[in-house]
Design a protein around this motif. Structure first.
Motif, PDB file in Angstrom:
ATOM      1  N   GLU A 130       0.822  -1.217   0.000  1.00 15.46           N
ATOM      2  CA  GLU A 130       0.000   0.000   0.000  1.00 15.46           C
ATOM      3  C   GLU A 130       0.851   1.261   0.000  1.00 15.46           C
ATOM      4  O   GLU A 130       0.602   2.204  -0.743  1.00 15.46           O
ATOM      5  N   ARG A 131       1.861   1.303   0.866  1.00 12.32           N
ATOM      6  CA  ARG A 131       2.675   2.511   1.011  1.00 12.32           C
ATOM      7  C   ARG A 131       3.939   2.474   0.160  1.00 12.32           C
ATOM      8  O   ARG A 131       4.394   3.504  -0.323  1.00 12.32           O
ATOM      9  N   GLY A 132       4.521   1.291  -0.001  1.00 10.07           N
ATOM     10  CA  GLY A 132       5.787   1.207  -0.710  1.00 10.07           C
ATOM     11  C   GLY A 132       5.681   0.958  -2.188  1.00 10.07           C
ATOM     12  O   GLY A 132       6.655   1.162  -2.927  1.00 10.07           O
ATOM     13  N   GLY A 133       4.525   0.491  -2.662  1.00 13.36           N
ATOM     14  CA  GLY A 133       4.366   0.202  -4.083  1.00 13.36           C
ATOM     15  C   GLY A 133       5.394  -0.793  -4.600  1.00 13.36           C
ATOM     16  O   GLY A 133       5.895  -0.656  -5.727  1.00 13.36           O
ATOM     17  N   LEU A 134       5.696  -1.808  -3.796  1.00 12.52           N
ATOM     18  CA  LEU A 134       6.751  -2.763  -4.154  1.00 12.52           C
ATOM     19  C   LEU A 134       6.417  -3.487  -5.455  1.00 12.52           C
ATOM     20  O   LEU A 134       5.291  -3.940  -5.659  1.00 12.52           O
ATOM     21  N   ARG A 135       7.442  -3.604  -6.313  1.00 12.38           N
ATOM     22  CA  ARG A 135       7.296  -4.311  -7.569  1.00 12.38           C
ATOM     23  C   ARG A 135       8.211  -5.534  -7.603  1.00 12.38           C
ATOM     24  O   ARG A 135       9.260  -5.563  -6.965  1.00 12.38           O
ATOM     25  N   ASP A 136       7.780  -6.529  -8.348  1.00 19.53           N
ATOM     26  CA  ASP A 136       8.549  -7.762  -8.487  1.00 19.53           C
ATOM     27  C   ASP A 136       9.963  -7.442  -8.965  1.00 19.53           C
ATOM     28  O   ASP A 136      10.155  -6.651  -9.897  1.00 19.53           O
ATOM     29  N   GLY A 137      10.960  -8.034  -8.315  1.00 14.82           N
ATOM     30  CA  GLY A 137      12.342  -7.851  -8.718  1.00 14.82           C
ATOM     31  C   GLY A 137      13.051  -6.699  -8.033  1.00 14.82           C
ATOM     32  O   GLY A 137      14.265  -6.530  -8.224  1.00 14.82           O
ATOM     33  N   GLU A 138      12.338  -5.896  -7.232  1.00 14.05           N
ATOM     34  CA  GLU A 138      12.995  -4.813  -6.519  1.00 14.05           C
ATOM     35  C   GLU A 138      13.757  -5.352  -5.306  1.00 14.05           C
ATOM     36  O   GLU A 138      13.602  -6.512  -4.905  1.00 14.05           O
ATOM     37  N   THR A 139      14.591  -4.492  -4.733  1.00 13.52           N
ATOM     38  CA  THR A 139      15.403  -4.858  -3.574  1.00 13.52           C
ATOM     39  C   THR A 139      14.925  -4.078  -2.358  1.00 13.52           C
ATOM     40  O   THR A 139      14.746  -2.857  -2.429  1.00 13.52           O
ATOM     41  N   VAL A 140      14.726  -4.796  -1.245  1.00 18.72           N
ATOM     42  CA  VAL A 140      14.206  -4.208  -0.013  1.00 18.72           C
ATOM     43  C   VAL A 140      15.249  -4.352   1.090  1.00 18.72           C
ATOM     44  O   VAL A 140      15.742  -5.455   1.356  1.00 18.72           O
ATOM     45  N   LEU A 141      15.569  -3.250   1.735  1.00 17.70           N
ATOM     46  CA  LEU A 141      16.466  -3.226   2.896  1.00 17.70           C
ATOM     47  C   LEU A 141      15.609  -3.125   4.150  1.00 17.70           C
ATOM     48  O   LEU A 141      14.751  -2.235   4.247  1.00 17.70           O
ATOM     49  N   VAL A 142      15.835  -4.009   5.117  1.00 22.44           N
ATOM     50  CA  VAL A 142      14.998  -4.085   6.311  1.00 22.44           C
ATOM     51  C   VAL A 142      15.853  -3.861   7.548  1.00 22.44           C
ATOM     52  O   VAL A 142      16.725  -4.678   7.869  1.00 22.44           O
ATOM     53  N   HIS A 143      15.600  -2.769   8.264  1.00 26.52           N
ATOM     54  CA  HIS A 143      16.250  -2.550   9.557  1.00 26.52           C
ATOM     55  C   HIS A 143      15.554  -3.379  10.632  1.00 26.52           C
ATOM     56  O   HIS A 143      14.370  -3.702  10.522  1.00 26.52           O
TER      57      HIS A 143
END
Length: 321
Positions: A130-143
């Motif tokens: 909803e907020r990040g608009g994540l798309r397939d193949g993107e890279t996510v950094l998680v603290h």
């Protein structure tokens, strides 16, 4: 029945397990016998009067729960295994949960895992989709990648086709984050340069930050063009960071707030829609909540003290029955 209650705002050590009347379900509620309760950061803040929600004393703690339905109601049947979420009040032997905040628990998930699901995984799904608009193949950094929200975010992001990089403070937490679903893990000290190395200098598309504090500026520097930094919370205890908006302009990046509770609690069908959206990730095994520690109901004070001292990994669970 027993319930873990805050009778004075003196923190975890002041929580009492007391006998209280059983709840009377309202017309839109499902009555649930609670088997497990998830321990959450809001519980810690509530015990000190530091949360945005300020219930009248005394009140019962507990946000996430898993258990069995007591009587047929709103499409749920007696004996059915469910998970649920409340603003507070779940840390009791029986609770009345609004049907809109009650979800069928998949057969292959335990009560422990069920109590780890609602707040953390719905927050992760809201943040990323909803907020990040994540798309397939993107890279996510998680603290905070070894914590409850962190591990949930790793699993949901991976299930949605993203590459995941976890940021943690110790090697023990690094091992836990890898097991939970991180493709790569870096230590907090020097994470910006490490992320640059892992991404060939490009950076990441999304940063999910549940920690806040001093790492915030370097998180912005980790973003690729068009990247989004999602502010989920400030569990690191280092205060609320500030951003110079020229950084956003120069690099075409965003900082976005993630307030799942405020959003979901005012949209009656939203949580059920989220749960349905997570269904394929349950079925594929992408979601498998890592349980770090379990306590009995009377151990809630110690569980919150351990959380406050950052000694916990994954989701902490109270076993009520």
């Amino acid at each position: 029945m027993r319930a873990a209650q805050v009778t004075r705002l003196d923190g975890p050590s002041a929580i009492e397990v007391r006998d209280v009347p059983e709840p009377e379900p309202g017309p839109y509620d499902v009555l649930v016998d609670v088997h497990r309760v998830g321990v959450s950061f809001p519980d810690l803040l509530l015990s000190r009067g530091e949360y945005q929600l300020k219930p009248d004393l005394p009140f019962t703690l507990g946000v996430d729960l898993a258990g069995t339905v007591v009587a047929d109601a709103h499409g749920f049947t007696a004996g059915q295994r469910v998970a649920g979420v409340l603003a507070h009040g779940a840390a009791a032997e029986r609770v009345a949960v609004p049907a809109a905040f009650t979800f069928p628990l998949p057969d292959d998930l335990s009560y422990d895992e069920g109590a780890a699901l609602p707040m953390n995984y719905l927050t992760a799904q809201f943040a990323l989709v909803e907020r990040g608009g994540l798309r397939d193949g993107e890279t996510v950094l998680v603290h905070g990648a070894a914590g409850g929200v962190g591990t949930a975010t790793l699993q949901v992001a991976r299930g949605l086709g993203a590459r995941t990089i976890g940021v943690v403070s110790t090697e023990e937490k690094a091992a836990f984050a890898r097991q939970a679903g991180a493709d790569d893990v870096v230590l907090l000290d020097g994470f910006k340069d490490a992320v640059g190395g892992l991404t060939g200098g490009r950076g990441v598309d999304v940063v999910v930050d549940v920690v806040g504090g001093d790492a915030f500026t370097d998180s912005l520097r980790c973003l690729a063009g068009g990247g989004r930094l999602l502010v989920v919370g400030f569990a690191g205890g280092q205060g609320i960071p500030e951003v110079k908006v020229n950084r956003l302009l120069l690099n075409n990046i965003d900082v976005r707030g993630v307030g799942w509770g405020a959003w979901a609690m005012t949209r009656p069908t939203y949580m059920r829609e989220q749960w349905k959206a997570l269904g394929p990730l349950f079925a594929s095994g992408a979601i498998r909540p890592p349980i770090g520690a379990t306590y009995d109901l009377a151990g809630i004070g110690q569980a919150l003290a351990d959380m406050d001292a950052r000694r916990t990994l994954g989701k902490t669970v109270l076993r009520v029955r």
